[in-house]
Design an enzyme around this catalytic site. Sequence first.
Site, mmCIF file in Angstrom:
data_model
loop_
_atom_site.group_PDB
_atom_site.id
_atom_site.type_symbol
_atom_site.label_atom_id
_atom_site.label_comp_id
_atom_site.label_asym_id
_atom_site.label_seq_id
_atom_site.Cartn_x
_atom_site.Cartn_y
_atom_site.Cartn_z
ATOM 1 N N HIS A 133 0.901 -1.209 0.091
ATOM 2 C CA HIS A 133 -0.033 -0.011 0.090
ATOM 3 C C HIS A 133 0.796 1.054 -0.063
ATOM 4 O O HIS A 133 0.560 2.300 0.504
ATOM 5 C CB HIS A 133 -0.812 0.053 1.103
ATOM 6 C CG HIS A 133 -1.604 -1.082 1.401
ATOM 7 N ND1 HIS A 133 -2.850 -1.402 0.823
ATOM 8 C CD2 HIS A 133 -1.345 -2.330 2.105
ATOM 9 C CE1 HIS A 133 -3.262 -2.735 1.170
ATOM 10 N NE2 HIS A 133 -2.263 -3.245 2.010
ATOM 11 N N GLU A 181 9.899 8.494 -17.157
ATOM 12 C CA GLU A 181 8.669 9.209 -17.345
ATOM 13 C C GLU A 181 8.077 8.777 -18.784
ATOM 14 O O GLU A 181 6.839 8.590 -19.101
ATOM 15 C CB GLU A 181 8.952 10.743 -17.205
ATOM 16 C CG GLU A 181 8.624 10.889 -15.677
ATOM 17 C CD GLU A 181 8.964 12.677 -15.558
ATOM 18 O OE1 GLU A 181 7.863 13.308 -15.642
ATOM 19 O OE2 GLU A 181 9.969 12.981 -15.698
ATOM 20 N N LYS A 206 16.119 21.671 -10.857
ATOM 21 C CA LYS A 206 15.324 20.033 -11.366
ATOM 22 C C LYS A 206 16.167 19.365 -11.924
ATOM 23 O O LYS A 206 17.108 19.602 -12.885
ATOM 24 C CB LYS A 206 14.235 20.596 -12.071
ATOM 25 C CG LYS A 206 12.892 21.372 -11.314
ATOM 26 C CD LYS A 206 12.261 20.382 -10.265
ATOM 27 C CE LYS A 206 11.425 19.319 -11.143
ATOM 28 N NZ LYS A 206 10.226 19.888 -11.722
#
Length: 469
Positions: free
Chosen positions: A163, A297, A290
């Site tokens: 989970h 992705e 960044k």
Amino acid sequence: MSNDEDKTSSLWGGRFAEATDAFVQRFTASVDFDKRLYKQDIQGSIAHATMLEASGVITAEEKKQIIEGLGAVKKEIEDDQFRWSIELEDVHMNIEAALTEKIGIVGKKLHTGRSRNDQIATDIRLYLREEIDRIGQEITRLQHGLLQLAEQEADTIMPGFTHLQTAQPVTFGHHLLAWYEMLSRDYGRLLGCRRRMNQCPLGAAALAGTTFPIKRDMTSELLGFNHPTRNSLDSVSDRDFAIEFTGFAAILMTHLSRMCEELILWASADFAFIELPDRFCTGSSIMPQKKNPDVPELVRGKTGRVNGNLFSLLTLMKSQPLAYNKDNQEDKEPIFDTADTVRDCLRAFADMVPAIKARRDNMLTAAKRGFSTATDLADYLVRQGKAFRDAHEIVGKSVAYGIEQNKDLSEMSLQELQQFSSDIKQDVFDVLTLEGSVAARDHIGGTAPNQVRAAIKVAHDELKTRGKN
Ligand code: ARG
């Protein structure tokens, strides 16, 4: 241009009274995309001509001219000298017309005992067979990379999740071997698809077979197929192999997307479990800090198009009556796109995985948070004679205390732990440590470092036998 000239521009114009509408010609043509199959098309034609000669349908001289002519056409295509023409509809007719232009009337004999229907069914199988072999090699390369990284990280402790909540400590090597298993199943599916696909449809002709004395075993063998297909109607209409291949690809991409998701999470500043090599990331044009995990992705995103291709093909075949229907021309683009996408994604992964750096300290710190050895304490109490449910209750109370005191179980004193059960003794600390916890899961498929090493050995043996069957 007069209608007459228009008619003669197609190889099937004999029965037609008017030329094809220009838009319809463009609409029905496939050459823009099926020219990719030129190599397989020529390969199939050479086998067919060889067989026609062996069967006495054409002479040795005619066969020679056809094969030489096809060689010249192939060279022209590869030298970028070939003029593909939309009026000639598809790859088959473009090549046949070019052959006839080169060698004259003999070129027109090549299509004896054959149809574009069995021709295309053969071409795609030949194409996919090559793609399958290349894709298989990339899967194996990626699996080797995973084993290499798993070996380095066999002792590295990280939190295991259910989970997405910290569950129990595991080793990073063990986690990587879970990915390895997914890919082994993918490889098995790919192999199964290849085996079922590797049959030769040539000779089925349009749908019913041919009146010429063909030798189907011969063309099948020349093209490296296991045997000829068994039913001519099925041969020209079957696209199961395309669906199966794309099905394999969709499952593989689903696996890669799951790996991507984990890599993206782990590479984030909040997890900081791994460092992805700079060459697989990009920066932001506005935010200087960044470092974006673009490759994972993008692979995650490309799963969508492969799933889409699977649905295209399933829907394409749904309710199609026997035998060949023009619908089937629509199979090419999803097949090509799937093969290209999967090959590229695997390549990116296989290059990236061995370069992943584990940030072991962060993994360890994270595993210490979240009471990941709670189950170990419960198991310990069971070994002291408690029933598991009662042990569960005791540990639950210890965890609640830990949350209140901001202390992991391993950081509590013996006295603190004994508030919850007098069965807890000094040796409890052997199981409360993360190292103790992972080492105790010492059985086939468990996370203990020595089991990880054993599994790596088994996996290396598995990879060694590949390509040998
Ligand atoms: N371009 C066609 C395809 O991709 C080749 C077979 C055409 N056959 C025909 N009878 N129109 O399926």
